[in-house]
Design a protein around this motif. Structure first.
Motif, PDB file in Angstrom:
ATOM      1  N   TYR A  27     -10.060   3.833  -2.009  1.00  6.08           N
ATOM      2  CA  TYR A  27      -9.066   2.540  -2.183  1.00  6.08           C
ATOM      3  C   TYR A  27      -9.155   2.121  -3.526  1.00  6.08           C
ATOM      4  O   TYR A  27     -10.201   1.813  -4.089  1.00  6.08           O
ATOM      5  CB  TYR A  27      -9.619   1.634  -1.026  1.00  6.08           C
ATOM      6  CG  TYR A  27      -8.631   0.269  -1.326  1.00  6.08           C
ATOM      7  CD1 TYR A  27      -7.442   0.298  -0.721  1.00  6.08           C
ATOM      8  CD2 TYR A  27      -8.979  -0.827  -1.868  1.00  6.08           C
ATOM      9  CE1 TYR A  27      -6.473  -0.615  -0.624  1.00  6.08           C
ATOM     10  CE2 TYR A  27      -8.139  -1.961  -1.883  1.00  6.08           C
ATOM     11  CZ  TYR A  27      -6.948  -1.802  -1.216  1.00  6.08           C
ATOM     12  OH  TYR A  27      -6.162  -2.928  -1.360  1.00  6.08           O
TER      13      TYR A  27
ATOM     14  N   LEU B 140      -6.466  -0.484   6.809  1.00  6.55           N
ATOM     15  CA  LEU B 140      -5.496  -0.221   5.747  1.00  6.55           C
ATOM     16  C   LEU B 140      -5.133   1.238   5.463  1.00  6.55           C
ATOM     17  O   LEU B 140      -3.867   1.664   5.231  1.00  6.55           O
ATOM     18  CB  LEU B 140      -5.943  -0.651   4.273  1.00  6.55           C
ATOM     19  CG  LEU B 140      -6.303  -1.789   4.207  1.00  6.55           C
ATOM     20  CD1 LEU B 140      -6.792  -2.649   2.581  1.00  6.55           C
ATOM     21  CD2 LEU B 140      -4.872  -3.030   4.222  1.00  6.55           C
ATOM     22  N   TRP B 141      -5.953   2.243   5.800  1.00  3.09           N
ATOM     23  CA  TRP B 141      -5.644   3.459   5.905  1.00  3.09           C
ATOM     24  C   TRP B 141      -4.640   3.755   6.954  1.00  3.09           C
ATOM     25  O   TRP B 141      -3.714   4.476   7.054  1.00  3.09           O
ATOM     26  CB  TRP B 141      -6.761   4.527   5.835  1.00  3.09           C
ATOM     27  CG  TRP B 141      -6.763   6.057   5.901  1.00  3.09           C
ATOM     28  CD1 TRP B 141      -6.955   6.598   4.791  1.00  3.09           C
ATOM     29  CD2 TRP B 141      -6.438   6.922   7.029  1.00  3.09           C
ATOM     30  NE1 TRP B 141      -6.568   7.965   5.100  1.00  3.09           N
ATOM     31  CE2 TRP B 141      -6.093   8.050   6.347  1.00  3.09           C
ATOM     32  CE3 TRP B 141      -6.180   6.540   8.491  1.00  3.09           C
ATOM     33  CZ2 TRP B 141      -6.049   9.163   7.088  1.00  3.09           C
ATOM     34  CZ3 TRP B 141      -5.804   7.744   9.188  1.00  3.09           C
ATOM     35  CH2 TRP B 141      -5.740   8.894   8.589  1.00  3.09           C
TER      36      TRP B 141
ATOM     37  N   GLU C 151      -3.585   1.209  -3.359  1.00  8.20           N
ATOM     38  CA  GLU C 151      -3.481   2.417  -2.786  1.00  8.20           C
ATOM     39  C   GLU C 151      -4.514   3.496  -2.631  1.00  8.20           C
ATOM     40  O   GLU C 151      -5.602   2.871  -3.033  1.00  8.20           O
ATOM     41  CB  GLU C 151      -2.335   3.524  -3.640  1.00  8.20           C
ATOM     42  CG  GLU C 151      -2.773   3.402  -5.062  1.00  8.20           C
ATOM     43  CD  GLU C 151      -1.884   3.876  -6.164  1.00  8.20           C
ATOM     44  OE1 GLU C 151      -0.516   3.980  -5.623  1.00  8.20           O
ATOM     45  OE2 GLU C 151      -2.109   4.299  -7.179  1.00  8.20           O
TER      46      GLU C 151
ATOM     47  N   LEU D 126       0.881  -1.311  -0.114  1.00  8.11           N
ATOM     48  CA  LEU D 126      -0.038   0.050  -0.014  1.00  8.11           C
ATOM     49  C   LEU D 126       0.795   1.233   0.160  1.00  8.11           C
ATOM     50  O   LEU D 126       1.681   1.353   0.749  1.00  8.11           O
ATOM     51  CB  LEU D 126      -0.956   0.083   1.222  1.00  8.11           C
ATOM     52  CG  LEU D 126      -2.226  -0.734   1.256  1.00  8.11           C
ATOM     53  CD1 LEU D 126      -2.420  -0.883   2.537  1.00  8.11           C
ATOM     54  CD2 LEU D 126      -3.354  -0.284   0.358  1.00  8.11           C
ATOM     55  N   THR D 127       0.430   2.166  -0.849  1.00  3.60           N
ATOM     56  CA  THR D 127       1.077   3.542  -0.650  1.00  3.60           C
ATOM     57  C   THR D 127       0.061   4.639  -0.808  1.00  3.60           C
ATOM     58  O   THR D 127      -1.081   4.413  -1.016  1.00  3.60           O
ATOM     59  CB  THR D 127       1.981   3.857  -2.009  1.00  3.60           C
ATOM     60  OG1 THR D 127       1.265   3.662  -3.137  1.00  3.60           O
ATOM     61  CG2 THR D 127       3.158   2.608  -2.236  1.00  3.60           C
ATOM     62  N   ALA D 128       0.612   5.958  -0.219  1.00  2.00           N
ATOM     63  CA  ALA D 128      -0.241   6.960  -0.261  1.00  2.00           C
ATOM     64  C   ALA D 128       0.458   8.070   0.083  1.00  2.00           C
ATOM     65  O   ALA D 128       1.461   8.079   0.536  1.00  2.00           O
ATOM     66  CB  ALA D 128      -1.430   7.029   0.971  1.00  2.00           C
TER      67      ALA D 128
ATOM     68  N   ASP E 233      -2.713   1.586   8.463  1.00  3.32           N
ATOM     69  CA  ASP E 233      -1.448   0.810   8.260  1.00  3.32           C
ATOM     70  C   ASP E 233      -0.424   1.858   7.199  1.00  3.32           C
ATOM     71  O   ASP E 233       0.575   2.251   7.221  1.00  3.32           O
ATOM     72  CB  ASP E 233      -1.541  -0.469   7.290  1.00  3.32           C
ATOM     73  CG  ASP E 233      -1.948  -1.507   8.174  1.00  3.32           C
ATOM     74  OD1 ASP E 233      -1.941  -1.257   9.558  1.00  3.32           O
ATOM     75  OD2 ASP E 233      -2.693  -2.435   7.753  1.00  3.32           O
ATOM     76  N   THR E 234      -1.316   2.517   6.210  1.00  7.90           N
ATOM     77  CA  THR E 234      -0.394   3.375   5.197  1.00  7.90           C
ATOM     78  C   THR E 234       0.000   4.724   5.811  1.00  7.90           C
ATOM     79  O   THR E 234       1.142   4.883   5.780  1.00  7.90           O
ATOM     80  CB  THR E 234      -1.716   3.696   4.241  1.00  7.90           C
ATOM     81  OG1 THR E 234      -1.908   2.603   3.506  1.00  7.90           O
ATOM     82  CG2 THR E 234      -0.852   4.767   2.926  1.00  7.90           C
ATOM     83  N   HIS E 235      -0.743   5.298   6.784  1.00 10.18           N
ATOM     84  CA  HIS E 235      -0.124   6.524   7.328  1.00 10.18           C
ATOM     85  C   HIS E 235       0.616   6.168   8.169  1.00 10.18           C
ATOM     86  O   HIS E 235       1.548   7.162   8.686  1.00 10.18           O
ATOM     87  CB  HIS E 235      -1.568   7.275   7.902  1.00 10.18           C
ATOM     88  CG  HIS E 235      -2.395   7.836   6.867  1.00 10.18           C
ATOM     89  ND1 HIS E 235      -3.001   7.086   5.733  1.00 10.18           N
ATOM     90  CD2 HIS E 235      -2.336   9.115   6.204  1.00 10.18           C
ATOM     91  CE1 HIS E 235      -3.799   8.149   4.943  1.00 10.18           C
ATOM     92  NE2 HIS E 235      -3.421   9.250   5.241  1.00 10.18           N
TER      93      HIS E 235
ATOM     94  N   GLU F 168       2.885   3.718   8.072  1.00 10.11           N
ATOM     95  CA  GLU F 168       4.132   3.597   7.363  1.00 10.11           C
ATOM     96  C   GLU F 168       4.617   4.974   6.659  1.00 10.11           C
ATOM     97  O   GLU F 168       5.853   5.166   6.890  1.00 10.11           O
ATOM     98  CB  GLU F 168       3.791   2.745   5.967  1.00 10.11           C
ATOM     99  CG  GLU F 168       3.490   1.262   6.508  1.00 10.11           C
ATOM    100  CD  GLU F 168       2.976   0.699   5.330  1.00 10.11           C
ATOM    101  OE1 GLU F 168       2.803   1.059   4.164  1.00 10.11           O
ATOM    102  OE2 GLU F 168       2.506  -0.703   5.499  1.00 10.11           O
ATOM    103  N   VAL F 169       3.777   5.923   6.313  1.00  9.07           N
ATOM    104  CA  VAL F 169       4.211   7.171   5.961  1.00  9.07           C
ATOM    105  C   VAL F 169       5.377   7.853   7.135  1.00  9.07           C
ATOM    106  O   VAL F 169       6.088   8.567   6.998  1.00  9.07           O
ATOM    107  CB  VAL F 169       3.173   8.090   5.113  1.00  9.07           C
ATOM    108  CG1 VAL F 169       3.542   9.504   5.158  1.00  9.07           C
ATOM    109  CG2 VAL F 169       2.857   7.572   4.037  1.00  9.07           C
TER     110      VAL F 169
END
Length: 381
Positions: free
Chosen positions: A126, A368-369, A131, A5-7, A371-373, A375-376
């Motif tokens: 999504y 998932l949101w 992503e 996942l990326t964002a 997780d993505t943020h 990671e950011v």
């Protein structure tokens, strides 16, 4: 194999003042929302019946009503929501001329609701590319956004439940059969057409599937009787007769007329609808006969789902069923045969509350949101 996942955050990352994330699954017949508290991990769900094909212009209004009820249930404030993560399947509704029309309309309505609800919250849609994208990109990525809720659920399951297996999600209209390998969705099929071709999308569900699409004949008292090719009854009626799900009545405050004839979802009405499938009035179909035809209808649905599951198992890499973990989701799990569930299986209802598990894709897209943020933020340190 999907990429991680990326964002690109469009607003500041969530902090202690914004502990909540809202996940939304916009379907063609139902709207499902889940609110997750980042600090306590508690999830609260809300579901409403919304026939998109009848009043698509009211989507934003209905979402706002649902979200207000959800906040009241969770005892939370809208200004404490850091993000709103959205997935959809409602773009297939008859009111839309094509997927472009449907995705664009839903995205516009969701954005309108989000602005009124909490304009400061980060809004992300999504996509099956793994992503989240912003509203300004939705018209350019229609195929990736359309019918994306299965991908969100499988992605979350691969990350947090089982890194390898097959997700079986039985909803009211369809069943998803999604292979997961090394924690990621392991199928190149992304659109509904591609998924129908490879058998990972089965148009059999536990609620809205017409009886005449499941059986063309029914055995009654030893006689093979053709059924009428009319939308007289659905699989829901068979499940009501067999008491596989509760009736919806005024007494239990869940009156529901989403049936083939628009009459109530009770066993008496279901009996009448099933009788019409073979050209009878209700008094001509006995209770014993109703039980029998209902069981035949259910067994046909189970066989269709099982046939597609066997195909997915064969494509998984030649492993035997005993070696493959099955992840069971959705409120129609009784349509997955006992011979299948007797093997290695994980019921997502054991990981989530019954209410949240009914809205699993909405829960998944919110997680998932997060997780993505996260990671950011980690990558920025």
């Amino acid at each position: 194999m999907d990429k991680p996942l990326t964002a690109t955050p469009t607003s500041p990352s969530p902090g202690t003042r914004s502990p909540f994330v809202l996940g939304v699954d916009v379907g063609g017949a139902n709207l499902k929302s889940v609110l997750i508290n980042q600090q306590t991990e508690k999830a609260t769900a809300w579901e409403s019946f919304f026939p998109m094909w009848k009043r698509p212009e009211s989507l934003a209004e209905q979402l706002l009503s649902d979200w207000a009820a959800l906040l009241a249930e969770a005892r939370a404030d809208a200004d404490l929501i850091a993000g709103i993560a959205v997935t959809m399947t409602g773009e297939l509704a008859d009111c839309f001329t094509d997927r472009q029309h449907g995705v664009t309309h839903i995205a516009d309505q969701v954005q309108s609701a989000a602005k009124q609800f909490n304009a400061a919250a980060d809004l992300g849609f999504y996509s099956t590319a793994g992503e989240f994208i912003g509203k300004d990109q939705t018209s350019d990525q229609v195929d990736a956004l359309a019918a994306s809720n299965w991908h969100a659920l499988a992605s979350w399951a691969g990350r947090h439940v089982a890194a390898n297996g097959i997700l079986i999600d039985v909803g009211s209209t369809t069943t998803d059969l999604i292979p997961i390998q090394n924690g990621q969705v392991a199928t190149g099929a992304k659109t509904d057409h591609q998924r129908l071709r490879d058998g990972s999308l089965v148009y059999v569900g536990c609620r809205r599937t017409p009886v005449c699409s499941l059986v063309d004949r029914l055995m009654i008292d030893g006689v093979d009787v053709p059924v009428m090719n009319e939308f007289f009854a659905t699989i829901d009626d068979a499940r009501l007769i067999l008491k596989q799900q509760p009736e919806s009545t005024e007494d239990n405050e869940t009156e529901d007329h989403d049936t083939a004839d628009g009459r109530p979802r009770d066993r008496q009405s279901a009996h009448r609808r099933l009788a019409k499938m073979v050209g009878w009035d209700a008094n001509e179909l006995s209770s014993v006969q109703a039980d029998s035809v209902s069981q035949q209808i259910i067994e046909s649905a189970q066989k269709q789902i099982d046939a597609s599951l066997q195909r997915q198992i064969a494509q998984f890499g030649g492993n035997s069923q005993e070696e493959i973990t099955l992840l069971l989701s959705g409120h129609g799990q009784d349509l997955v045969t006992q011979s299948t569930t007797a093997r290695s299986a994980i019921d997502l209802r054991d990981r989530l509350t019954p209410e949240v598990s009914r809205s699993a894709p909405a829960f998944a897209v919110a997680r998932l949101w997060l997780d993505t943020h996260r990671e950011v933020r980690c990558n920025a340190v």
